[in-house]
Structure formats: C-alpha cells, structure tokens
Design an enzyme around this catalytic site. Structure first.
Site, PDB file in Angstrom:
ATOM      1  N   ASN A   7       0.978  -1.131  -0.077  1.00 14.23           N
ATOM      2  CA  ASN A   7       0.070  -0.206  -0.209  1.00 14.23           C
ATOM      3  C   ASN A   7       0.999   1.306  -0.071  1.00 14.23           C
ATOM      4  O   ASN A   7       1.664   1.559   1.033  1.00 14.23           O
ATOM      5  CB  ASN A   7      -0.862   0.115   1.251  1.00 14.23           C
ATOM      6  CG  ASN A   7      -1.820   1.335   1.343  1.00 14.23           C
ATOM      7  OD1 ASN A   7      -1.494   2.495   0.970  1.00 14.23           O
ATOM      8  ND2 ASN A   7      -3.080   1.187   1.868  1.00 14.23           N
ATOM      9  N   GLU A  34      -3.911   1.896  -2.728  1.00 15.62           N
ATOM     10  CA  GLU A  34      -3.999   3.325  -2.392  1.00 15.62           C
ATOM     11  C   GLU A  34      -3.284   4.123  -3.553  1.00 15.62           C
ATOM     12  O   GLU A  34      -2.393   5.037  -3.113  1.00 15.62           O
ATOM     13  CB  GLU A  34      -3.700   3.672  -1.093  1.00 15.62           C
ATOM     14  CG  GLU A  34      -4.973   3.302  -0.124  1.00 15.62           C
ATOM     15  CD  GLU A  34      -4.858   4.346   1.274  1.00 15.62           C
ATOM     16  OE1 GLU A  34      -4.172   4.185   1.948  1.00 15.62           O
ATOM     17  OE2 GLU A  34      -5.413   5.505   0.993  1.00 15.62           O
ATOM     18  N   ASP A 150      -3.794  -4.931   1.045  1.00 14.65           N
ATOM     19  CA  ASP A 150      -4.249  -4.209   2.222  1.00 14.65           C
ATOM     20  C   ASP A 150      -5.507  -4.719   2.780  1.00 14.65           C
ATOM     21  O   ASP A 150      -6.324  -4.223   2.239  1.00 14.65           O
ATOM     22  CB  ASP A 150      -4.215  -2.743   2.142  1.00 14.65           C
ATOM     23  CG  ASP A 150      -4.331  -1.951   3.454  1.00 14.65           C
ATOM     24  OD1 ASP A 150      -4.679  -2.762   4.327  1.00 14.65           O
ATOM     25  OD2 ASP A 150      -4.401  -0.653   3.411  1.00 14.65           O
ATOM     26  N   HIS A 251       2.685   1.880   5.064  1.00 19.42           N
ATOM     27  CA  HIS A 251       2.798   0.721   5.006  1.00 19.42           C
ATOM     28  C   HIS A 251       4.357   0.112   4.444  1.00 19.42           C
ATOM     29  O   HIS A 251       4.965   0.902   3.715  1.00 19.42           O
ATOM     30  CB  HIS A 251       1.532   0.102   3.965  1.00 19.42           C
ATOM     31  CG  HIS A 251       0.384   0.381   4.569  1.00 19.42           C
ATOM     32  ND1 HIS A 251      -0.489  -0.764   4.932  1.00 19.42           N
ATOM     33  CD2 HIS A 251      -0.545   1.443   4.355  1.00 19.42           C
ATOM     34  CE1 HIS A 251      -1.808  -0.271   5.221  1.00 19.42           C
ATOM     35  NE2 HIS A 251      -1.716   1.015   5.015  1.00 19.42           N
TER      36      HIS A 251
END
Length: 259
Positions: A7, A34, A150, A251
């Site tokens: 992510n 993302e 994720d 992350h």
DNA sequence: ATGCCTTGCTTAGCAAGA
C-alpha cells in the site's frame, strides 16, 4: 519467483520509492494499493521503462489498485464481478510461471471500515461478502492463486502492538476476523505464518506519535495462498526498509518467495 | 483526547486514512 504487495498511500508521491524498491527487489508481480490517482494519471510509461507491465484501476483522490509484472498479464478483471462499486478496490490477472503453469493474482484494497456500527463498517462487511463469493469462484479455475493486498484486518492479537487497548476496535473486531477466517476456510493459507517470523512483525505504523520508531503497528497487509502455492512457498517477509526512508508510505511491502 | 501525521482537493481547512 516472487510476489509482493504494498500500500503506497499515493502513487503520485511514492513513485520514486516504488521504482527504487523494484530496482533492489525485482519481484515478478507487485500489487499496489491506494494509488489515489485517476486512470489517466497512472505512470505506465515510467514503470514500463523500469521493465514492468501494469494493469490498474484508478480513482481520483481515494483508493485505486494496480498489478505490476515482469510478464504480460492475462485475463484481467477490474472490480469484484457482480458487486457494483464506486470505489476502486480490486483487480486480478493471470501470469505464467517458469514451469509452464500459471498463477492467478488477486490484488485488493479492503475498505477501512472506520468504526464498528458505522456506515463504512457496513460497507466493509458487504464488500467482504462479495469478495468471498468472487474468490470462491476464482478458486474453481485457479489452483495456484494468491490473494494479496491491504486487508485492513488483523488475524489475531499477535498482529496488534496493543491488543488490549485496541480490543474490538477497527481492524481488530471479531466480525472482521470472522470474515478473514471465512476466506481462509476456502482453502487459503496466511503466507506470513507459514514461516518463522520476528516477534512483533507489523506491516503498517501510524505516522503520528512516532509509531514506527516505537514499533506500534498492525499486521494488516497479507498474502493468502492456495495449497498448491503453499507447497511452493519458500519464504515470506515484511520489508521494513522503505518505511525508514524520508516521506515513506505508512505501509511496508510484504514479499512471498516461491520455488 | 477533540489531536497527534500525511495526502488530496483546493488555496485554509476539510475528509479520510488506520
């Protein structure tokens, strides 16, 4: 042969990190979450120059997923079939393996869910139901399948830096964990737990309150694999190095090695 | 703790993340 998930919390900001990481870790497939950019702003050319094919499902400002790969992707699916969704959270493709077989990779950005009882939590539950149906159907065709991304769900207390303080809060509720176990019950295995891991292994740390420096994190980025891939798996690691760099994603990448 | 950071959108202050 390596599969990875990361992510990146805005591919626009993190593209240099991704390119640097791929140069050091030339994995065969990298699932990104993302992206936070619309389809037309996806940096396909820069990734191509780095030697990667890409398929993506963008969205302005929020969400967005992609699969980067050394080999050409086949049978690409965007969004969970039969689940109309304004949010871009799921993408799948098939890739060839050196032995002539293929691996199906499903890359997902699971909803955050905000808090139990909220509308966003209800959406997370509906989305998880839809994902379960889809993965079940994919498994009928793909004995070698990896579901990675994720998940925004911890498996159990070992995935949580403060399990008592965070008991039944978002990412840690019984309801979310039951959904995760329903995915496992389809015949999948948490690749991380197939191998010995350092204690307090997490994949996400809050930007605030020196979360990373104090290792106050959660393990919410996962790679789930079928029996056939479990048999080939030789290692699974969380790479904390990119989290230590300036302007990092919150992350860290998770990497699965297959024999 | 009502925030603490970070990002995007819009241009100073939200919304959202986890």
């Amino acid at each position: 042969m390596q599969l990875a998930t990361w992510n990146v919390n805005s591919l626009g900001v993190r593209l240099p990190h991704v390119l640097e990481w791929l140069a050091e870790h030339p994995v065969d497939v990298l699932a990104l979450q993302e992206l936070k950019l619309p389809d037309e702003k996806f940096p396909a050319e820069a990734l191509r120059e780095a030697g990667y094919h890409a398929v993506w499902l963008g969205q302005k400002t929020y969400n967005g997923v992609a699969l980067l790969s050394r080999a050409e992707p086949q049978d690409v699916v965007r969004h969970i079939p039969g689940f109309p969704d304004e949010q871009s959270r799921a993408i799948a493709a098939t890739y060839p393996l050196p032995d002539g077989s293929t691996v199906r990779v499903v890359g997902c950005y699971f909803p955050n869910g905000q808090a139990p009882g909220s509308d966003k939590f209800a959406y997370k539950m509906r989305w998880l139901d839809a994902l379960h149906r889809w993965v079940q159907e994919e498994l009928t065709r793909h004995p070698q399948l990896a579901l990675m991304g994720d998940y925004n769900i911890t498996f159990d207390d070992a995935d949580v830096w403060d399990p008592d303080g965070l008991r039944e809060t978002i990412h840690c509720t019984t309801e979310e964990r039951q959904h995760l176990q329903r995915l496992v019950a389809l015949g999948l295995h948490d690749a991380h737990r197939l191998f010995e891991q350092p204690p307090k292994s997490y994949s996400w740390w809050d930007y605030r309150m020196l979360g990373f420096q104090k290792n106050r994190g959660l393990r919410i980025d996962h790679i789930l694999v079928t029996d056939a891939l479990k048999a080939r798996a030789t290692g699974c690691t969380i790479d904390r190095a990119p989290r230590k760099k300036p302007q990092p994603s919150d992350h860290a990448p998770v990497v699965l090695t297959l024999g």
